[in-house]
Scaffold this motif. Structure first.
Motif, PDB file in Angstrom:
ATOM      1  N   VAL A 102       4.707   1.898   1.491  1.00 20.12           N
ATOM      2  CA  VAL A 102       5.784   2.465   0.671  1.00 20.12           C
ATOM      3  C   VAL A 102       6.321   3.746   1.291  1.00 20.12           C
ATOM      4  O   VAL A 102       7.539   3.973   1.346  1.00 20.12           O
ATOM      5  CB  VAL A 102       5.271   2.731  -0.758  1.00 20.12           C
ATOM      6  CG1 VAL A 102       6.326   3.489  -1.567  1.00 20.12           C
ATOM      7  CG2 VAL A 102       4.907   1.433  -1.451  1.00 20.12           C
ATOM      8  N   ALA A 103       5.423   4.573   1.806  1.00 20.29           N
ATOM      9  CA  ALA A 103       5.846   5.821   2.448  1.00 20.29           C
ATOM     10  C   ALA A 103       6.692   5.539   3.683  1.00 20.29           C
ATOM     11  O   ALA A 103       7.686   6.220   3.938  1.00 20.29           O
ATOM     12  CB  ALA A 103       4.621   6.664   2.806  1.00 20.29           C
ATOM     13  N   ARG A 104       6.289   4.515   4.464  1.00 18.93           N
ATOM     14  CA  ARG A 104       7.062   4.172   5.674  1.00 18.93           C
ATOM     15  C   ARG A 104       8.450   3.658   5.308  1.00 18.93           C
ATOM     16  O   ARG A 104       9.437   3.972   5.976  1.00 18.93           O
ATOM     17  CB  ARG A 104       6.304   3.140   6.498  1.00 18.93           C
ATOM     18  CG  ARG A 104       5.135   3.715   7.304  1.00 18.93           C
ATOM     19  CD  ARG A 104       4.637   2.723   8.313  1.00 18.93           C
ATOM     20  NE  ARG A 104       4.205   1.476   7.663  1.00 18.93           N
ATOM     21  CZ  ARG A 104       3.794   0.403   8.341  1.00 18.93           C
ATOM     22  NH1 ARG A 104       3.770   0.420   9.662  1.00 18.93           N
ATOM     23  NH2 ARG A 104       3.415  -0.682   7.694  1.00 18.93           N
ATOM     24  N   ARG A 105       8.517   2.846   4.247  1.00 15.42           N
ATOM     25  CA  ARG A 105       9.820   2.330   3.838  1.00 15.42           C
ATOM     26  C   ARG A 105      10.730   3.462   3.359  1.00 15.42           C
ATOM     27  O   ARG A 105      11.917   3.497   3.681  1.00 15.42           O
ATOM     28  CB  ARG A 105       9.634   1.304   2.721  1.00 15.42           C
ATOM     29  CG  ARG A 105       8.977  -0.002   3.182  1.00 15.42           C
ATOM     30  CD  ARG A 105       8.752  -0.934   2.009  1.00 15.42           C
ATOM     31  NE  ARG A 105       8.090  -2.158   2.417  1.00 15.42           N
ATOM     32  CZ  ARG A 105       7.697  -3.116   1.581  1.00 15.42           C
ATOM     33  NH1 ARG A 105       7.918  -2.967   0.277  1.00 15.42           N
ATOM     34  NH2 ARG A 105       7.096  -4.198   2.030  1.00 15.42           N
ATOM     35  N   ARG A 106      10.173   4.365   2.594  1.00 16.78           N
ATOM     36  CA  ARG A 106      10.968   5.496   2.120  1.00 16.78           C
ATOM     37  C   ARG A 106      11.425   6.376   3.275  1.00 16.78           C
ATOM     38  O   ARG A 106      12.570   6.849   3.288  1.00 16.78           O
ATOM     39  CB  ARG A 106      10.157   6.322   1.124  1.00 16.78           C
ATOM     40  CG  ARG A 106       9.919   5.619  -0.215  1.00 16.78           C
ATOM     41  CD  ARG A 106       9.090   6.492  -1.145  1.00 16.78           C
ATOM     42  NE  ARG A 106       8.908   5.851  -2.442  1.00 16.78           N
ATOM     43  CZ  ARG A 106       8.162   6.354  -3.414  1.00 16.78           C
ATOM     44  NH1 ARG A 106       7.525   7.522  -3.241  1.00 16.78           N
ATOM     45  NH2 ARG A 106       8.045   5.717  -4.564  1.00 16.78           N
ATOM     46  N   PHE A 107      10.545   6.569   4.238  1.00 17.35           N
ATOM     47  CA  PHE A 107      10.919   7.374   5.403  1.00 17.35           C
ATOM     48  C   PHE A 107      12.034   6.692   6.193  1.00 17.35           C
ATOM     49  O   PHE A 107      12.989   7.336   6.634  1.00 17.35           O
ATOM     50  CB  PHE A 107       9.703   7.600   6.294  1.00 17.35           C
ATOM     51  CG  PHE A 107      10.018   8.333   7.564  1.00 17.35           C
ATOM     52  CD1 PHE A 107      10.218   9.711   7.567  1.00 17.35           C
ATOM     53  CD2 PHE A 107      10.137   7.646   8.772  1.00 17.35           C
ATOM     54  CE1 PHE A 107      10.522  10.383   8.725  1.00 17.35           C
ATOM     55  CE2 PHE A 107      10.444   8.316   9.949  1.00 17.35           C
ATOM     56  CZ  PHE A 107      10.631   9.694   9.920  1.00 17.35           C
ATOM     57  N   GLY A 108      11.910   5.369   6.370  1.00 15.44           N
ATOM     58  CA  GLY A 108      12.958   4.648   7.090  1.00 15.44           C
ATOM     59  C   GLY A 108      14.294   4.698   6.377  1.00 15.44           C
ATOM     60  O   GLY A 108      15.337   4.920   7.001  1.00 15.44           O
ATOM     61  N   ALA A 109      14.269   4.518   5.039  1.00 10.30           N
ATOM     62  CA  ALA A 109      15.508   4.582   4.270  1.00 10.30           C
ATOM     63  C   ALA A 109      16.119   5.979   4.327  1.00 10.30           C
ATOM     64  O   ALA A 109      17.332   6.141   4.485  1.00 10.30           O
ATOM     65  CB  ALA A 109      15.239   4.177   2.821  1.00 10.30           C
ATOM     66  N   THR A 128       0.836  -1.196   0.000  1.00 11.66           N
ATOM     67  CA  THR A 128       0.000   0.000   0.000  1.00 11.66           C
ATOM     68  C   THR A 128       0.870   1.244   0.000  1.00 11.66           C
ATOM     69  O   THR A 128       2.077   1.190   0.268  1.00 11.66           O
ATOM     70  CB  THR A 128      -0.908   0.005   1.240  1.00 11.66           C
ATOM     71  OG1 THR A 128      -0.077   0.067   2.413  1.00 11.66           O
ATOM     72  CG2 THR A 128      -1.785  -1.238   1.287  1.00 11.66           C
ATOM     73  N   GLU A 129       0.250   2.371  -0.330  1.00  9.72           N
ATOM     74  CA  GLU A 129       0.984   3.630  -0.354  1.00  9.72           C
ATOM     75  C   GLU A 129       1.547   3.958   1.023  1.00  9.72           C
ATOM     76  O   GLU A 129       2.626   4.537   1.134  1.00  9.72           O
ATOM     77  CB  GLU A 129       0.063   4.753  -0.838  1.00  9.72           C
ATOM     78  CG  GLU A 129      -0.370   4.604  -2.291  1.00  9.72           C
ATOM     79  CD  GLU A 129      -1.222   5.771  -2.741  1.00  9.72           C
ATOM     80  OE1 GLU A 129      -1.424   6.699  -1.918  1.00  9.72           O
ATOM     81  OE2 GLU A 129      -1.672   5.772  -3.891  1.00  9.72           O
ATOM     82  N   HIS A 130       0.803   3.553   2.070  1.00 14.20           N
ATOM     83  CA  HIS A 130       1.272   3.828   3.427  1.00 14.20           C
ATOM     84  C   HIS A 130       2.551   3.056   3.730  1.00 14.20           C
ATOM     85  O   HIS A 130       3.491   3.593   4.320  1.00 14.20           O
ATOM     86  CB  HIS A 130       0.177   3.463   4.423  1.00 14.20           C
ATOM     87  CG  HIS A 130       0.550   3.757   5.850  1.00 14.20           C
ATOM     88  ND1 HIS A 130       0.757   5.045   6.302  1.00 14.20           N
ATOM     89  CD2 HIS A 130       0.771   2.927   6.910  1.00 14.20           C
ATOM     90  CE1 HIS A 130       1.078   5.003   7.589  1.00 14.20           C
ATOM     91  NE2 HIS A 130       1.088   3.725   7.971  1.00 14.20           N
TER      92      HIS A 130
END
Length: 271
Positions: free
Chosen positions: A11-18, A7-9
């Motif tokens: 994906v957003a969390r993964r990008r934020f973590g990276a 989900t977009e959520h």
């Protein structure tokens, strides 16, 4: 069984973590540089700031002439390396000839030879032709040291370019020289920038070659700072200020060509 698309959520969390991890790494890498820059202005442990140490650099070290010598050596070495490595890499990649594989392996093998092990033979050879203690001899040694890596990078990049470009030029009646200059060379701009920046940084930061082969009354900025360390009385803050000043040109050069360096280093690997 089909996997559910993230989900977009997520994906957003993964990008934020990276991004958070990369930010932490960047801060850890930048901290020493920031600390050195601040230290060049700080007065001992008092926390006050002053330009005294920067004035000391210009009084104790002929900064402007030494920066000029470093710039001259670096630019001349870049030109010399490109003149040899670009056609050499193109020949290894696109113009197969007898013994090309062996010659390329020898060239790559030269990358593993430490500079310290060839300094004496280089000095002897240059002395025999009267180039020790000259700018020309120093540039010649720097170019010889930088050619193996440059040839390897240019060969890898030219190999990544499709042969169909050359075939199309042949059909149009272009000769080998025209194909190289007008077709392949413009496409190799990222590799050219990569080789130029790496050679510039290597020669700018070099101490051994400049110390041994430059004239006695001519010093690069690296040699000048090393001589400052050799004095009986050493002001660490003045040395730090000089180191910061010496680091500014390479940082500017890297930032200017960063985009080309990344693409130039990865092109030959990803294709």
């Amino acid at each position: 069984m089909l996997r559910r698309k993230p989900t977009e959520h997520r994906v957003a969390r993964r990008r934020f973590g990276a991004s958070l991890v990369l930010l932490v790494i960047a801060c850890a890498l930048m901290y020493p540089l920031v600390d050195v820059v601040i230290g060049s202005f700080r007065v001992g442990g008092a926390g006050a700031f002053t330009l005294l140490y920067w004035r000391g650099v210009f009084h104790q070290v002929p900064v402007v002439p030494e920066l000029g010598v470093s710039a001259l050596l670096s630019i001349a070495s870049v030109v010399g390396v490109l003149v040899v490595a670009v056609p050499g890499g193109y020949a290894f990649a696109k113009l197969p000839f007898r013994g090309a594989r062996v010659a390329f392996l020898i060239c790559v093998g030269c990358m593993m030879i430490p500079l310290e092990s060839i300094v004496v033979p280089e000095y002897t050879n240059l002395a025999a032709i009267g180039l020790v203690g000259t700018i020309q001899g120093t540039v010649l040694v720097a170019v010889a040291v930088g050619i193996p890596l440059a040839v390897f990078l240019m060969t890898s990049y030219f190999r990544s370019l499709p042969d169909s470009l050359m075939e199309a030029a042949w059909v149009d009646g272009a000769g080998e020289l025209r194909i190289f200059l007008q077709v392949m060379l413009p496409l190799a701009a990222p590799a050219l920038a990569t080789v130029a920046v790496l050679e510039f940084l290597s020669v700018w930061n070099d101490l051994l070659i400049a110390l041994l082969f430059l004239p006695m009354n001519v010093r690069s900025i690296a040699v000048g700072l090393a001589a400052l360390q050799g004095n009986h009385v050493l002001n660490t803050n003045v040395l730090v200020a000089g180191s910061v000043l010496s680091a500014v040109p390479p940082i500017l050069v890297y930032l200017m060509f960063q985009r080309y360096i990344v693409s130039g280093l990865t092109m030959g690997v990803t294709q």
